[in-house]
Design an enzyme around this catalytic site. Structure first.
Site, PDB file in Angstrom:
ATOM      1  N   LYS A 111      45.489  33.197  33.372  1.00 37.45           N
ATOM      2  CA  LYS A 111      45.964  34.256  34.273  1.00 37.45           C
ATOM      3  C   LYS A 111      47.478  34.361  34.285  1.00 37.45           C
ATOM      4  O   LYS A 111      48.025  35.445  34.477  1.00 37.45           O
ATOM      5  CB  LYS A 111      45.449  34.025  35.704  1.00 37.45           C
ATOM      6  N   LYS A 194      35.362  39.327  28.871  1.00 35.43           N
ATOM      7  CA  LYS A 194      34.472  39.459  30.019  1.00 35.43           C
ATOM      8  C   LYS A 194      34.671  40.813  30.695  1.00 35.43           C
ATOM      9  O   LYS A 194      35.803  41.265  30.819  1.00 35.43           O
ATOM     10  CB  LYS A 194      34.839  38.333  30.998  1.00 35.43           C
ATOM     11  N   LYS A 197      36.654  43.433  36.980  1.00 29.96           N
ATOM     12  CA  LYS A 197      37.077  44.490  37.900  1.00 29.96           C
ATOM     13  C   LYS A 197      38.570  44.711  37.858  1.00 29.96           C
ATOM     14  O   LYS A 197      39.060  45.714  38.346  1.00 29.96           O
ATOM     15  CB  LYS A 197      36.590  44.222  39.330  1.00 29.96           C
TER      16      LYS A 197
END
Ligand code: AMP
Ligand code: TRP
Length: 333
Positions: A111, A194, A197
């Site tokens: 991240k 993946k 959202k």
């Protein structure tokens, strides 16, 4: 009796991936166990969230979870920031976890990306707050995707070190309940990523509030290859996008991917996509309708979340008091 806890970030509208990989599996748990499901807004802000968006997405997440079948009568559904005990135990765990442990977390590396110096300190200690989410309820069963396994191992290390350092048997061992790898839904644009959202491309995912036309368009545009559908899963090796669509149809129709292949062997993806769209629309349109209905009355939604927070606090506050007592904090009487 096992206590179940899981969390989901209000960092966007929940996707088909969240639904098949997490939410759908939470619904039956509320029937058998005392279950807490938490909208983790404190986790979401580890990466910047526009205030107006965060507010909207928190209500959308609540509406989506209820529309998917979580019931305020059967589980405790609430917002993380409504229960301050999470952040408080999170701080305590910042002082229990070792830097060396956090340095090994692969999700932080993913991240934070290349510019690690620019990541928030919150993103770095994210797993400590996640450990607090679970342990402030002494929850032992945590249903999550495989990507969260490392965080749960860290939570157990924290619990063990706390118990050892303070000479108590306060925190139980957490049993990760890893939800099927088969349930892993990939991006419609890139079969190696993946479905998420928070992906910048809306075309990469099906959102639970997408209308039927949007679903049809996204599936029609989903990447595939020119080969026909094979008869066996092994033949889908190296065809990530094709395998993903087959997996989605299997999951949504509650069957094995092998059965889907048997039924569609030899077809091209044109006709397969029509079948897939029909199945998705049939499954998701009642969920969307219920979600929209709930969002029309934010007052009732907020009230349900407030009642959830009250029930959650009734469990968390005495456990937090026990923790503080074990650590030698002066009690406020
Ligand atoms: P997140 O969207 O990262 O807040 O994840 C919430 C839950 O949904 C976690 O249990 C994840 O493992 C699960 N999840 C998220 N994306 C996917 C996906 N593409 N496929 C399957 N499960 C997912
Ligand atoms: N980190 C989890 C995710 O990104 C969300 C989460 C926060 C969570 N706290 C939790 C999951 C506690 C399970 C238990 O998916």
């Amino acid at each position: 009796m096992q206590r179940v806890f899981s969390g989901i970030q209000p960092s966007g509208v929940p996707t088909l991936g969240n639904y098949l990989g997490a939410i759908r599996n939470w619904v039956p748990m509320q029937e058998q166990h005392e279950s807490l499901f938490c909208i983790v807004d404190l986790h979401a802000i580890t990466q910047f969230q526009e205030p107006a968006q965060l507010l909207l997405q928190t209500r959308e997440m609540a509406a989506a979870l209820l529309a998917c079948g979580l019931s305020p009568e059967k589980c405790i559904l609430f917002v993380q920031s409504h229960v301050p005990a999470h952040a408080e135990l999170g701080w305590i765990f910042n002082c229990v976890a070792r830097l060396g442990w956090l340095n090994r977390m692969t999700q932080f590396k993913d991240k934070a990306g290349k510019d690690r110096e620019a990541a928030s300190a919150g993103l770095y200690v994210y797993p400590n707050l996640m450990a607090a989410d679970i342990l402030v309820y002494k929850a032992t069963s945590v249903p999550v995707g495989d990507d969260q396994r490392q965080h749960l191992e860290l939570a157990n290390d924290i619990a063990e070190k706390f118990n050892h350092d303070y000479g108590v048997k306060l925190f139980p061992r957490i049993e990760p309940h890893i939800l099927g790898v088969a349930a892993r839904v990939m991006s419609l644009r890139d079969g190696t990523k993946k479905m998420s959202k928070s992906d910048p491309s809306d075309q990469s995912r099906i959102n639970l509030n997408d209308d039927n036309d949007a679903i049809a368009l996204k599936i029609r545009r989903a990447r595939t290859d020119a080969e026909p559908i094979p008869g066996h899963m092994l033949q889908l090796e190296g065809r990530a996008e094709a395998r993903n669509l087959v997996g989605i149809l299997a999951a949504i129709t509650n069957t094995m991917p092998e059965n889907v292949l048997r039924e569609h062997e030899g077809q091209g993806f044109g006709s397969f996509k029509e079948v897939l769209t029909e199945a998705l629309v049939a499954h998701l349109s009642p969920i969307r309708a219920e979600m929209l209905r709930l969002l029309e009355d934010p007052g009732s939604l907020d009230a349900a979340l407030r009642r959830g927070a009250e029930k959650a606090e009734a469990i968390a506050n005495p456990i937090l008091a026990e923790v503080k007592q074990a650590m030698g904090f002066l009690a406020r009487r």
